[in-house]
Every structure is written in structure tokens, then in C-alpha cells.
Motif scaffolding. Sequence first.
Motif, PDB file in Angstrom:
ATOM      1  N   SER A  78       0.861  -1.140   0.045  1.00 41.84           N
ATOM      2  CA  SER A  78      -0.001  -0.030   0.034  1.00 41.84           C
ATOM      3  C   SER A  78       0.796   1.175  -0.109  1.00 41.84           C
ATOM      4  O   SER A  78       0.299   2.316   0.337  1.00 41.84           O
ATOM      5  CB  SER A  78      -0.815   0.127   0.926  1.00 41.84           C
ATOM      6  OG  SER A  78      -1.636  -1.128   1.253  1.00 41.84           O
ATOM      7  N   ARG A 119      -5.871  -1.456   7.677  1.00 38.19           N
ATOM      8  CA  ARG A 119      -6.595  -0.616   6.580  1.00 38.19           C
ATOM      9  C   ARG A 119      -6.726   0.728   7.435  1.00 38.19           C
ATOM     10  O   ARG A 119      -6.269   1.903   7.078  1.00 38.19           O
ATOM     11  CB  ARG A 119      -7.718  -0.907   6.015  1.00 38.19           C
ATOM     12  CG  ARG A 119      -8.771   0.258   5.212  1.00 38.19           C
ATOM     13  CD  ARG A 119     -10.324  -0.177   5.099  1.00 38.19           C
ATOM     14  NE  ARG A 119     -10.582  -0.191   6.298  1.00 38.19           N
ATOM     15  CZ  ARG A 119     -11.986  -0.885   6.674  1.00 38.19           C
ATOM     16  NH1 ARG A 119     -12.592  -1.490   5.801  1.00 38.19           N
ATOM     17  NH2 ARG A 119     -12.297  -0.800   7.962  1.00 38.19           N
ATOM     18  N   ILE A 123      -5.047   4.415   7.001  1.00 32.29           N
ATOM     19  CA  ILE A 123      -5.523   5.732   6.798  1.00 32.29           C
ATOM     20  C   ILE A 123      -5.281   6.933   7.814  1.00 32.29           C
ATOM     21  O   ILE A 123      -4.991   7.822   7.435  1.00 32.29           O
ATOM     22  CB  ILE A 123      -7.025   5.639   6.846  1.00 32.29           C
ATOM     23  CG1 ILE A 123      -7.627   4.713   5.830  1.00 32.29           C
ATOM     24  CG2 ILE A 123      -7.824   6.851   6.725  1.00 32.29           C
ATOM     25  CD1 ILE A 123      -9.196   4.262   5.469  1.00 32.29           C
ATOM     26  N   TYR A 180      -5.343  -2.247  -2.503  1.00 28.38           N
ATOM     27  CA  TYR A 180      -4.103  -1.605  -2.201  1.00 28.38           C
ATOM     28  C   TYR A 180      -4.114  -0.169  -2.143  1.00 28.38           C
ATOM     29  O   TYR A 180      -3.165   0.652  -2.131  1.00 28.38           O
ATOM     30  CB  TYR A 180      -2.986  -2.518  -2.858  1.00 28.38           C
ATOM     31  CG  TYR A 180      -2.777  -3.711  -2.418  1.00 28.38           C
ATOM     32  CD1 TYR A 180      -2.520  -4.138  -1.280  1.00 28.38           C
ATOM     33  CD2 TYR A 180      -2.839  -4.857  -3.471  1.00 28.38           C
ATOM     34  CE1 TYR A 180      -2.003  -5.481  -0.799  1.00 28.38           C
ATOM     35  CE2 TYR A 180      -2.401  -6.037  -3.025  1.00 28.38           C
ATOM     36  CZ  TYR A 180      -2.202  -6.607  -1.646  1.00 28.38           C
ATOM     37  OH  TYR A 180      -1.963  -7.897  -1.286  1.00 28.38           O
ATOM     38  N   GLY A 181      -5.318   0.171  -2.473  1.00 27.31           N
ATOM     39  CA  GLY A 181      -5.717   1.748  -2.592  1.00 27.31           C
ATOM     40  C   GLY A 181      -5.097   2.396  -3.945  1.00 27.31           C
ATOM     41  O   GLY A 181      -4.811   3.606  -4.024  1.00 27.31           O
ATOM     42  N   ASP A 182      -4.993   1.453  -4.961  1.00 26.62           N
ATOM     43  CA  ASP A 182      -4.641   1.896  -6.304  1.00 26.62           C
ATOM     44  C   ASP A 182      -5.723   2.324  -7.473  1.00 26.62           C
ATOM     45  O   ASP A 182      -5.441   2.614  -8.314  1.00 26.62           O
ATOM     46  CB  ASP A 182      -3.683   0.863  -7.159  1.00 26.62           C
ATOM     47  CG  ASP A 182      -2.394   0.546  -6.165  1.00 26.62           C
ATOM     48  OD1 ASP A 182      -2.132   1.628  -5.200  1.00 26.62           O
ATOM     49  OD2 ASP A 182      -1.627  -0.542  -6.328  1.00 26.62           O
TER      50      ASP A 182
ATOM     51  N   SER B  15     -14.995   1.063  -2.220  1.00 23.31           N
ATOM     52  CA  SER B  15     -14.090   1.975  -1.813  1.00 23.31           C
ATOM     53  C   SER B  15     -14.007   2.321  -0.293  1.00 23.31           C
ATOM     54  O   SER B  15     -12.980   2.532   0.001  1.00 23.31           O
ATOM     55  CB  SER B  15     -14.633   3.420  -2.449  1.00 23.31           C
ATOM     56  OG  SER B  15     -14.669   3.162  -3.844  1.00 23.31           O
ATOM     57  N   THR B  20     -10.247   3.889   0.239  1.00 21.18           N
ATOM     58  CA  THR B  20      -9.733   4.826  -0.625  1.00 21.18           C
ATOM     59  C   THR B  20     -10.812   6.091  -0.602  1.00 21.18           C
ATOM     60  O   THR B  20     -10.705   7.031  -1.562  1.00 21.18           O
ATOM     61  CB  THR B  20      -9.668   4.427  -2.024  1.00 21.18           C
ATOM     62  OG1 THR B  20     -10.623   3.473  -2.295  1.00 21.18           O
ATOM     63  CG2 THR B  20      -8.388   3.783  -1.893  1.00 21.18           C
TER      64      THR B  20
END
Lengths: 215, 215
Positions: A78, A119, A123, A180-182, B15, B20
Motif C-alpha cells: 500500500s 486499513r 488511513i 491496495y489503494g490503487d 471504496s 480510498t
Amino acid sequence: MLVAHELIMDTAGSHGEITRVIKAYGQTPRKAVIVNKADDAEKWVELLRAVRDRQDQSAFAALFAHFAPRVKAFLIRSGMDAAQAEECTQEVMAALWTKAHLFDPARASVSTWVFTIARNRRIDLARRNRRPEPEDLPWGPEAEPDQEDVLLLQQESENLGRAIATLPEKQRDLIEKAFYGDLSHSEIAEITGLPLGTIKSRIRLALDRLRHALA
Amino acid sequence: MKSIKHHLTDALLMSYAAGTLPEAFGLVVATHVSMCDECRARAESFDAVGGGLLEEGPVSAVSADCLAATMALIREAKAEREERKPHVAGVLPQPLQDYVGGDLSAIKWRSAGLGVKQAILSTADGATARLLYIPAGAAVPDHGHRGTELTLVLQGAFRDQTDYFGRGDVEVANEDLKHTPVADIGEDCICLAATDAPLRFSSWLPRLAQPFLKI
């Protein structure tokens, strides 16, 4: 048998410990050495309960051996560097102990719960503030979930994991990128066909029972 | 709770699970999920996808002293064991109360003219969240959207060209929707609205000068 091979690889050295832990609280040492993958999710739940109820350090060590390397890999993937990921992994794993009483095995597998902690920590670090979280639904030792609900949910989590693993590569790749936030929100909107119907129904049932118990 | 008809989209929930979503949208999701067990179950099933990926995903070896360092963190944290937040029953679900600093009476409204009031909430990332107060029967001016706008009803109800939205309902609007929400006559309407682009008002003054009653 790829699965069994992987398991032996990544928990090498901790099997004896797991056997001892399971014996220690009066269970037969079933599936302790050659662990059947299908029962893994239930095993993690048992170990987490041992941490919650008895502050069992050996149980925690077994959970740590399995989850810490996965959390670290997730954080690196990430975008964290290795040192930051290692430090963050310690915080995530410590939360596993300090928040063990908040885990509801009728609604999530331990893997899922660990994922949500990792996660949220990611954040926190990126934004330097909290992720808005839904209102807690209180439950506790006085409202311990039904064991059959727990077993079915844990099995369903395993089924979901297998279903995701066997998705077409392109689709699986997109889902990985999303988590993975992509991917942006509009890119995520194009992901379809996740087999979530059954697990959603099980979680919904657990929520209904919780609401009923509260009423 | 059963009366909620308008729910979050899969893309928003996924999301949110992936971590994200801009914070302002995350706040709308967390608030709706607090009021809607169906979306809570959907959200938690997307979490399970993350858990499955963590379980099946790569591992990255942690350092030899990682477990010891984690145990040290746990000992430090023991003094301040985290408890569930007590429920503070109110019109605003808990995640929103965290941003407002209390329930309705704690909202710092600013007049937007003719009885319409708003309160901007502090969030990071490229989206903004605000609370809107629309007197019973009044209209929010005609507006289109450049991005996505989420509107969640907390009290009262509103109607626009698409449908009727009561407490707990969320409207997901994109570029295609140009609407004039009108508060139901029965009660003043309070909404949580989040957008990732500035609103485009096509006729601010005329609409504000002519709040009309629902027939």
C-alpha cells in the motif's frame, strides 16, 4: 495441495506452539500439526478468544506468526517503506490484543478483522485523522454469539477467499489494486461480479440477532 | 429502519472498505450504515474481501524482535483499555456526532438565506461535507453537479424530480442529475450532504426568493 504446502511454509516453527495452546484449554489437539485449511478460520477465532479471555501469550504468538508478515506485506504494497510498515504492523498486532473484546466472530473472520485494523491504521497515518466509523453495535460476553452462526460465518469467509482466488486473473488483479489503494472510486465502480451474496446474508442474520438481543 | 428505500452503491461501499473514499464521503457512508443494517452487512462483506486478500496475499518477514516490541506496546496500552463508545441516543448517529461535537443542538448553523441554513464539517481530502437545514416546504435552489453528491436525510424528508427521500435514505447524484430538492411540509428537513466538486446553482436568487410549498 498447494494450500497445505503454503501453510507449512509460513507457520514453520509455530505448530508445536499451537498444539500446546489448544491442549492448554482443554480441546483435543485436532488439526494442530497438519492444519486443514478449511478449519483455519475457526482456529484463529479460538486463539483470539484465548487472548481475550485468558491473555494467553502463546495464542497471541501463534496469531502473530501468521498475521504479522501478512500485515507487513499489505502495508508495503500500500505504499509504506519497510521500516514504517514494521512499526505499523506492531501497532496493528497490539490492537489485536487490546481490542480482542470487540471482535464479533459471527460477523467477521479474524483475517477480515485484522485487515480492517490495518486499513484504518494506514488511513490514520496518511490523513492524520480518523476514518469515520459506523456506530458500534454493542455485544459482549453477556451476548456471546451462537457457535453455529460463528462456524457458518467462518466457513463462508473461507469460501469467499477461495472464490476470489479462482476469479479470472484480470478481475482478481483489479480487486487487489482496489484494496491496495490503487484505484479511484470511478475505477472501482467498474468492478462487478464479486460473489458476496451468501456472506452478506450471514452477516445480515448476525446483525438481526444482535438487534433482537438488544431490543 | 425498515423504511429505508435508498441505499449506498456497491462502488461507494467497496471504496469505503478499501479505505480510498474521501473522508467526507466516508462520513456519509458511516452515518448511513449506522442507520441501515442492510448496508452494514454489505459493507462488512466488502471488508471480508479485504480479509480474503490479506489471507491469500504475500507475506513479508518481520524482524526477530517484532513480537517482543509488540508485547511492549500491549503492556503500555493495558492501562487505557479501549471500551465501546457509549451510545448517545439522538437524531444524529454517532459518527456524525463525533464531527459536530454533539447532537442537533451542537450544530453551528450559518444562515444561507430565507430560513435555509448550513454548517460545513471539517474533513480532509478533495471532498466537502455539510449539514443542510431546509425549512418544511422550502426548496434548495436548482443545481447541477460537476462531480458526485451524496445527500443523506437525518430528519424530515425531501422530494425531487427522482423520488421521495425520508430519514436514512441517501441520494447518490452525479453529473446527469439536475434537481431541486424540496423539503416535505411535515417537518423541517436536516440532511448531510457531501460533494467532491462545487455545486452549480442555475438560479440562486429566484429560487431562494420563492420557496414553494409541497402540494
